[in-house]
Design a protein around this motif. Structure first.
Motif, PDB file in Angstrom:
ATOM      1  N   LEU A 301     -34.392  13.337   4.032  1.00  0.00           N
ATOM      2  CA  LEU A 301     -33.045  13.893   3.925  1.00  0.00           C
ATOM      3  C   LEU A 301     -32.031  12.802   3.633  1.00  0.00           C
ATOM      4  N   HIS A 307     -27.585  15.734   5.671  1.00  0.00           N
ATOM      5  CA  HIS A 307     -27.677  15.496   7.097  1.00  0.00           C
ATOM      6  C   HIS A 307     -28.071  16.793   7.806  1.00  0.00           C
ATOM      7  N   VAL A 308     -28.648  16.658   8.985  1.00  0.00           N
ATOM      8  CA  VAL A 308     -28.973  17.833   9.795  1.00  0.00           C
ATOM      9  C   VAL A 308     -28.643  17.527  11.243  1.00  0.00           C
ATOM     10  N   SER A 309     -28.062  18.485  11.930  1.00  0.00           N
ATOM     11  CA  SER A 309     -27.650  18.315  13.324  1.00  0.00           C
ATOM     12  C   SER A 309     -27.893  19.609  14.088  1.00  0.00           C
ATOM     13  N   TYR A 373     -23.332  26.090   4.094  1.00  0.00           N
ATOM     14  CA  TYR A 373     -24.281  25.379   4.951  1.00  0.00           C
ATOM     15  C   TYR A 373     -25.629  26.086   4.884  1.00  0.00           C
ATOM     16  N   ASN A 411     -30.059  24.748  13.934  1.00  0.00           N
ATOM     17  CA  ASN A 411     -29.949  23.447  13.280  1.00  0.00           C
ATOM     18  C   ASN A 411     -29.142  23.636  12.000  1.00  0.00           C
ATOM     19  N   PHE A 413     -27.739  22.082   8.359  1.00  0.00           N
ATOM     20  CA  PHE A 413     -27.784  21.103   7.275  1.00  0.00           C
ATOM     21  C   PHE A 413     -26.380  20.984   6.687  1.00  0.00           C
ATOM     22  N   HIS A 414     -25.893  19.757   6.539  1.00  0.00           N
ATOM     23  CA  HIS A 414     -24.509  19.529   6.101  1.00  0.00           C
ATOM     24  C   HIS A 414     -24.436  18.186   5.377  1.00  0.00           C
ATOM     25  N   VAL A 452     -34.378  18.810  15.349  1.00  0.00           N
ATOM     26  CA  VAL A 452     -33.735  18.000  14.311  1.00  0.00           C
ATOM     27  C   VAL A 452     -34.648  16.835  13.907  1.00  0.00           C
ATOM     28  N   LEU A 455     -37.160  17.994  11.384  1.00  0.00           N
ATOM     29  CA  LEU A 455     -36.586  18.231  10.059  1.00  0.00           C
ATOM     30  C   LEU A 455     -36.266  16.920   9.350  1.00  0.00           C
ATOM     31  N   LYS A 456     -35.863  15.900  10.115  1.00  0.00           N
ATOM     32  CA  LYS A 456     -35.625  14.589   9.520  1.00  0.00           C
ATOM     33  C   LYS A 456     -36.929  13.918   9.122  1.00  0.00           C
TER      34      LYS A 456
END
Length: 493
Positions: A301, A307-309, A373, A411, A413-414, A452, A455-456
């Protein structure tokens, strides 16, 4: 050699039970699984062996091993059987004693806590009971979280072990007790394969031993069916002091092994040398897409500028600001329940959860500005076909309000806390709902939680492929799984 003894001839419907089963987190091994586990061991140059069975129960695993002594070329066996549950000692002793009339076999029954006994010996405690270097370890460890302030955590730290569950503690200690070229076979939850909490354990495992085989049960419910265990389990076979080579990945639907399949995989497909997290991927022999397609997934990513949070709104902490339905002073608050058919369906008037959050000086820092998003549920149900369930957040469907609230079970994604370009957000949603992504995720995750960190850790195709997916999907009101997978395969060619 004598035939197997009667105490071990248990049917799946007659599994032993203990009054202390809950207290000691015990899940007994079926005869079929015990036999399969013992069958993974290979002969060594020694004809005399030390065997460890930590958490021995009624002796099913030890007996399965003893039934294979001739094939392993063993003439003398000395067993250390640890079992803390006194209600099982009588049956355990009876099971093991029955072998002493037919084999050159000696038993040491240890009634103390294995973690304390092994940690004391490995740490050099002068008062510890001596333990040998083991040639073989066969193990069905207990499953229970270790509290940060517990005596178990303190004992494990004395020997450099940092882990969060009894099962990984048992495996780690057993590894440290293995002699050179000693082998360990254990059945355990798959949860150690990924996630930050098990990172130190994975590092220790890969430093101490080579992985020879991993067996995966495709049905979550079958390995310990009678105990209603829903954790996905694997059987792990490792050897200490062996140079790492290819890894055998075998699968079966359940613990009867009637449809057993297996295949060799290069170790780099199981653990990537460039992965600081040491995630353990478990490919399956029947994956529907050729590896030439999945090899195109080589970007993080970070490489893609995405980014993902975790959703920042923890509802009970902001309870005074939550509203059942929106009004002029609120903005949308999105929960997993608002994800339907890859789109956000908001509000949900019949929901017990709030649909909105007040916009004010106390809440704004927890909100995201208006934009496109992509969101993914942190938890999927055990019955769902896909582990990753993604949806597009389209501001046009949310009244174009200035801010959105994302609840903690999503979660997000941004791009630096801002929305993504619309086509990228749409393409990412399509990609995350693909079969290739699902297969990749299942290689290292055996539970329904999507973190998260996971996903990262995953790898993605190029930004161009994701954007092309976004453009392609704009012409569809509803996407089918077949259409998504076919289009992704086409773009990856």
């Amino acid at each position: 050699m004598a035939s197997p003894v009667k105490p071990l001839e248990l049917t799946p419907n007659a599994q032993p039970r203990s009054a202390n089963q809950s207290q000691f987190s015990q899940f007994f091994t079926s005869p079929e699984i015990a036999q399969f586990m013992a069958g993974l061991f290979t002969p060594t140059s020694t004809k005399t062996c030390h065997l460890l069975d930590a958490g021995a129960g009624v002796g099913s695993l030890s007996a399965a091993f003893l039934n294979r002594t001739r094939k392993l070329g063993l003439e003398t066996i000395e067993l250390d059987a640890f079992e803390i549950d006194s209600s099982l000692h009588s049956q355990l002793s009876e099971t093991l004693a029955s072998y002493q009339t037919h084999l050159n076999f000696k038993v040491h029954l240890h009634t103390q806590d294995f973690i304390h006994a092994a940690s004391d010996w490995l740490s050099g405690n002068l008062f510890a009971q001596p333990l040998p270097r083991y040639d073989y370890v066969i193990l069905n460890p207990p499953y229970q979280k270790i509290r940060s302030n517990s005596s178990h955590r303190k004992a494990l730290r004395q020997v450099g072990i940092e882990t969060v569950n009894l099962y990984s503690a048992f495996i780690a200690l057993s590894l440290l007790l293995l002699g050179d070229r000693g082998q360990l076979v254990a059945i355990a939850p798959r949860s150690f394969c990924n996630g930050p909490y098990y990172r130190p354990f994975r590092k220790l495992l890969l430093q101490q031993a080579a992985i020879r085989q991993i067996h995966l049960f495709e049905s979550r419910r079958q390995a310990f069916k009678k105990d209603n265990v829903l954790q996905e389990n694997i059987i792990l076979h490792v050897e200490r002091g062996l140079q790492q080579g290819d890894v055998i990945i075998s699968t079966s639907t359940d613990g009867k092994f009637n449809d057993l399949t297996q295949r060799d995989y290069p170790f780099k497909q199981v653990v990537s040398s460039s992965d600081p997290e040491h995630f353990i991927h478990i490919p399956t022999p029947h994956e529907s897409h050729p590896s030439s397609l999945s090899s195109k997934f080589c970007y993080s990513l970070g490489d893609l500028g995405i980014h993902v949070s975790t959703g920042p709104v923890v509802d009970f902490r902001l309870k005074p600001h939550l509203r059942q339905m929106p009004d002029s002073k609120t903005v949308p608050l999105l929960y997993p329940l608002h994800i339907q058919d890859s789109q956000i369906t908001w509000p949900q008037p019949q929901s017990k959860k709030p649909n909105a959050i007040a916009l004010n000086s106390e809440t704004q820092k927890w909100l995201y500005p208006q934009g496109f998003y992509c969101v993914v549920r942190r938890f999927s149900s055990k019955e769902e076909k896909w582990r990753i369930v993604a949806s597009l957040v389209d501001p046009n469907r949310l009244q174009n309000l200035l801010f959105f609230g994302f609840e903690n079970h999503l979660n997000v994604f941004h791009k630096k806390k801002q929305g993504l370009p619309p086509t990228l957000a749409r393409g990412l949603m399509v990609l995350l709902n693909s079969t290739l992504i699902d297969q990749q995720f299942r290689r290292f995750s055996g539970h329904t939680q999507v973190n998260v960190t996971d996903l990262k850790q995953m790898r993605y195709p190029s930004l161009e492929v994701i954007i092309d997916l976004g453009y392609w999907s704009e012409g569809y009101k509803q996407l089918t799984q077949g259409a998504i997978d076919t289009q992704l395969a086409t773009l990856l060619q």
